[in-house]
Design an enzyme around this catalytic site. Structure first.
Site, PDB file in Angstrom:
ATOM      1  N   LYS A 117     -16.825  -1.516  -0.608  1.00 42.14           N
ATOM      2  CA  LYS A 117     -16.572  -1.092  -1.844  1.00 42.14           C
ATOM      3  C   LYS A 117     -17.889  -1.083  -2.852  1.00 42.14           C
ATOM      4  O   LYS A 117     -17.983  -0.064  -3.655  1.00 42.14           O
ATOM      5  CB  LYS A 117     -15.411  -1.709  -2.582  1.00 42.14           C
ATOM      6  CG  LYS A 117     -13.805  -1.192  -2.010  1.00 42.14           C
ATOM      7  CD  LYS A 117     -12.918  -1.342  -2.952  1.00 42.14           C
ATOM      8  CE  LYS A 117     -11.757  -0.845  -2.414  1.00 42.14           C
ATOM      9  NZ  LYS A 117     -10.367  -0.963  -3.074  1.00 42.14           N
ATOM     10  N   LYS A 199     -11.378   4.303   9.968  1.00 43.79           N
ATOM     11  CA  LYS A 199     -10.015   4.381   9.455  1.00 43.79           C
ATOM     12  C   LYS A 199      -9.679   5.578   8.510  1.00 43.79           C
ATOM     13  O   LYS A 199     -10.267   6.051   7.985  1.00 43.79           O
ATOM     14  CB  LYS A 199      -9.318   2.901   9.089  1.00 43.79           C
ATOM     15  CG  LYS A 199      -9.767   2.800   7.583  1.00 43.79           C
ATOM     16  CD  LYS A 199      -8.819   1.937   6.798  1.00 43.79           C
ATOM     17  CE  LYS A 199      -9.509   1.705   5.306  1.00 43.79           C
ATOM     18  NZ  LYS A 199      -8.525   0.875   4.515  1.00 43.79           N
ATOM     19  N   LYS A 202      -7.214   6.622   1.930  1.00 41.68           N
ATOM     20  CA  LYS A 202      -6.761   7.192   0.907  1.00 41.68           C
ATOM     21  C   LYS A 202      -7.817   7.851   0.082  1.00 41.68           C
ATOM     22  O   LYS A 202      -7.604   9.008  -0.668  1.00 41.68           O
ATOM     23  CB  LYS A 202      -6.108   6.208  -0.175  1.00 41.68           C
ATOM     24  CG  LYS A 202      -4.838   5.786   0.040  1.00 41.68           C
ATOM     25  CD  LYS A 202      -4.653   4.990  -1.033  1.00 41.68           C
ATOM     26  CE  LYS A 202      -3.152   4.068  -1.119  1.00 41.68           C
ATOM     27  NZ  LYS A 202      -3.652   2.530  -0.831  1.00 41.68           N
TER      28      LYS A 202
HETATM   29  P1  TYM Z   1      -4.052  -0.138   0.752  1.00 42.20           P
HETATM   30  O1  TYM Z   1      -3.211   0.274  -0.704  1.00 42.20           O
HETATM   31  O2  TYM Z   1      -5.276   0.029   1.065  1.00 42.20           O
HETATM   32  O3  TYM Z   1      -2.986   0.174   1.780  1.00 42.20           O
HETATM   33  C1  TYM Z   1      -1.754  -0.353   1.742  1.00 42.20           C
HETATM   34  C2  TYM Z   1      -1.331  -0.507   3.325  1.00 42.20           C
HETATM   35  O4  TYM Z   1      -1.649   0.373   4.195  1.00 42.20           O
HETATM   36  C3  TYM Z   1      -2.310  -0.200   5.300  1.00 42.20           C
HETATM   37  N1  TYM Z   1      -3.276   0.965   5.895  1.00 42.20           N
HETATM   38  C4  TYM Z   1      -3.315   1.307   6.978  1.00 42.20           C
HETATM   39  N2  TYM Z   1      -2.693   0.759   8.143  1.00 42.20           N
HETATM   40  C5  TYM Z   1      -2.901   1.275   9.386  1.00 42.20           C
HETATM   41  N3  TYM Z   1      -3.994   2.353   9.453  1.00 42.20           N
HETATM   42  C6  TYM Z   1      -4.813   2.813   8.359  1.00 42.20           C
HETATM   43  N4  TYM Z   1      -5.769   3.940   8.462  1.00 42.20           N
HETATM   44  C7  TYM Z   1      -4.602   2.195   6.876  1.00 42.20           C
HETATM   45  N5  TYM Z   1      -4.969   2.532   5.907  1.00 42.20           N
HETATM   46  C8  TYM Z   1      -4.068   1.569   5.104  1.00 42.20           C
HETATM   47  C9  TYM Z   1      -2.947  -1.390   4.752  1.00 42.20           C
HETATM   48  O5  TYM Z   1      -3.396  -2.295   5.551  1.00 42.20           O
HETATM   49  C10 TYM Z   1      -2.093  -1.993   3.913  1.00 42.20           C
HETATM   50  O6  TYM Z   1      -1.166  -2.899   4.599  1.00 42.20           O
HETATM   51  N6  TYM Z   1      -5.172  -5.002  -0.706  1.00 42.20           N
HETATM   52  C11 TYM Z   1      -3.962  -4.162  -0.136  1.00 42.20           C
HETATM   53  C12 TYM Z   1      -2.781  -4.138  -1.342  1.00 42.20           C
HETATM   54  C13 TYM Z   1      -2.257  -5.447  -1.567  1.00 42.20           C
HETATM   55  C14 TYM Z   1      -1.557  -6.265  -0.603  1.00 42.20           C
HETATM   56  C15 TYM Z   1      -1.359  -7.486  -1.421  1.00 42.20           C
HETATM   57  C16 TYM Z   1      -1.152  -6.159   0.618  1.00 42.20           C
HETATM   58  C17 TYM Z   1      -2.559  -5.946  -2.773  1.00 42.20           C
HETATM   59  N7  TYM Z   1      -1.748  -7.152  -2.712  1.00 42.20           N
HETATM   60  C18 TYM Z   1      -0.591  -8.410  -0.903  1.00 42.20           C
HETATM   61  C19 TYM Z   1      -0.136  -7.066   1.281  1.00 42.20           C
HETATM   62  C20 TYM Z   1      -0.066  -8.290   0.358  1.00 42.20           C
HETATM   63  C21 TYM Z   1      -4.485  -2.622  -0.250  1.00 42.20           C
HETATM   64  O7  TYM Z   1      -5.553  -2.216  -0.676  1.00 42.20           O
HETATM   65  O8  TYM Z   1      -3.962  -2.017   0.649  1.00 42.20           O
END
Ligand code: TYM
Length: 334
Positions: A117, A199, A202
């Site tokens: 990032k 991957k 978003k």
């Molecule tokens: P975020 O918002 O980027 O993504 C949310 C969840 O989706 C999963 N994910 C994927 N899994 C498989 N293939 C993909 N291409 C893919 N893209 C995203 C992510 O692994 C995630 O589980 N930091 C985290 C949010 C967060 C969080 C937490 C998660 C904040 N606090 C506490 C668990 C526990 C994030 O940015 O996820």
């Protein structure tokens, strides 16, 4: 979720930014639904994390509500589980401060998400981006979560969460439950449709991702254009055939047909057939979610009340841990 039950706690979160993708669904949300019965669950809309990148305020507000609706539309029950916004529970930021004082510059600097990032947002390498994993650790430890279902990209953040918990437990025994990640191999990483060695993310261009809100014809078009390879053979081999393997993964997870049976059935067929079947499996999964989503978005009062109620339930749990932490660390609590 009743505070008197003995089920272990499950916590996870999603950022209310960009388009919520098929990767988010398969890697996270769908697993939330599959696990919901076995745990006392909290599903957080991590709006404070979203601030680490500049956001348009109106869009952030809209996406927050949309994510609440998507959680429910995907099958989560806001009466049983706690679906809420991170910023509505101030204890997240409070515990994050404490954990900041037990986190090291070196370990935070090694986080690949921080490196990625900060390379992408060179003009805005803010301190929040650096301490992002500490806030994430606070999210999880605040509820003494036993399990955290995430995709593979969050594995490193779970590891640092465990390190921080263990570090504090070594000084203040029994302070935190050390959480386990839940990252099933089949759903861990859905790849981009245009660059299948990366991957699905978003923040990537629309054509490389499937949004949960895409229309059926868009889903078909995007899969038809998905990058594959030129050897023409349908075989699961993520290293050498990332595009084809990604389609097979998506199809297998959503249709429930095992990978072996699937590859045998499709062996010798063209990629067009694989792409069409995958698009149809995705549309079949998204159609009920989109219908429910539309109904929920038409009733913003319901969503607002649900989020407010659920934030109150989360606060009750969060305050218990925060008080324990403040007490054990020696902050005077009258
Ligand atoms: P975020 O918002 O980027 O993504 C949310 C969840 O989706 C999963 N994910 C994927 N899994 C498989 N293939 C993909 N291409 C893919 N893209 C995203 C992510 O692994 C995630 O589980 N930091 C985290 C949010 C967060 C969080 C937490 C998660 C904040 N606090 C506490 C668990 C526990 C994030 O940015 O996820």
């Amino acid at each position: 979720m009743s505070e008197t039950t003995k089920k272990p706690v499950l916590f996870s979160g999603i950022q209310p930014t960009g388009s919520i993708t098929l990767g988010n669904y398969i890697g996270a949300m769908r697993n939330f639904v599959l696990l919901e019965d076995d745990y006392d669950c909290l599903f957080c809309i991590v709006d404070l994390h979203a601030l680490t990148v500049r956001q348009d305020p109106a869009a952030l507000r809209r996406k927050t509500l949309e994510l609440a609706a998507l959680y429910i539309a995907a099958g989560l029950d806001p009466e049983r589980s706690i679906i809420y916004c991170q910023s509505h529970v101030p204890q997240h930021a409070e515990l994050a401060w404490v954990l900041n004082c037990f986190s090291y510059m070196g370990e935070l600097g090694r986080m690949t998400q921080f490196k990625d990032k900060s390379a992408r947002h060179k003009d805005n390498i803010n301190a929040g981006l650096f301490t992002y994993p500490v806030l994430m650790a606070a999210d999880i430890l605040l509820y003494q979560a036993a399990v955290v279902p995430v995709g593979a990209d969050q594995k490193q953040h779970l590891e640092i969460t465990r390190d921080i918990a263990q570090r504090l437990n070594a000084i203040y025994p029994g302070l935190f439950r050390v959480p386990e990640p839940h990252i099933p191999r089949e759903t861990a990483k859905i790849q981009s449709l245009s660059e299948p060695e990366k991957k699905m993310s978003k923040s990537d261009p629309e054509d490389s991702l499937i949004s949960l809100l895409d229309k059926p014809e868009d889903v078909r078009r995007k899969f038809r254009r998905a990058v594959t390879d030129s050897d023409g053979e349908i075989r699961f081999d993520p290293e050498n055939k990332p595009g084809v393997s990604n389609l097979l993964s998506i199809l297998s997870v959503l249709s429930g047909e095992g990978m072996e049976a699937l590859t045998q059935r499709l062996a010798g067929q063209g990629y067009g057939k694989l792409k069409d079947e995958t698009a149809e499996a995705v549309n079949a999964a998204l159609s009920p979610i989109q219908q429910r989503f539309a109904q929920l978005m038409a009733d913003k009062t319901y969503l607002a009340h649900t989020l407010a109620d659920n934030a109150r339930r989360a606060q009750g749990m969060a305050q218990k841990t925060l008080r324990k932490v403040y007490k054990k660390l020696g902050l005077y609590q009258p």
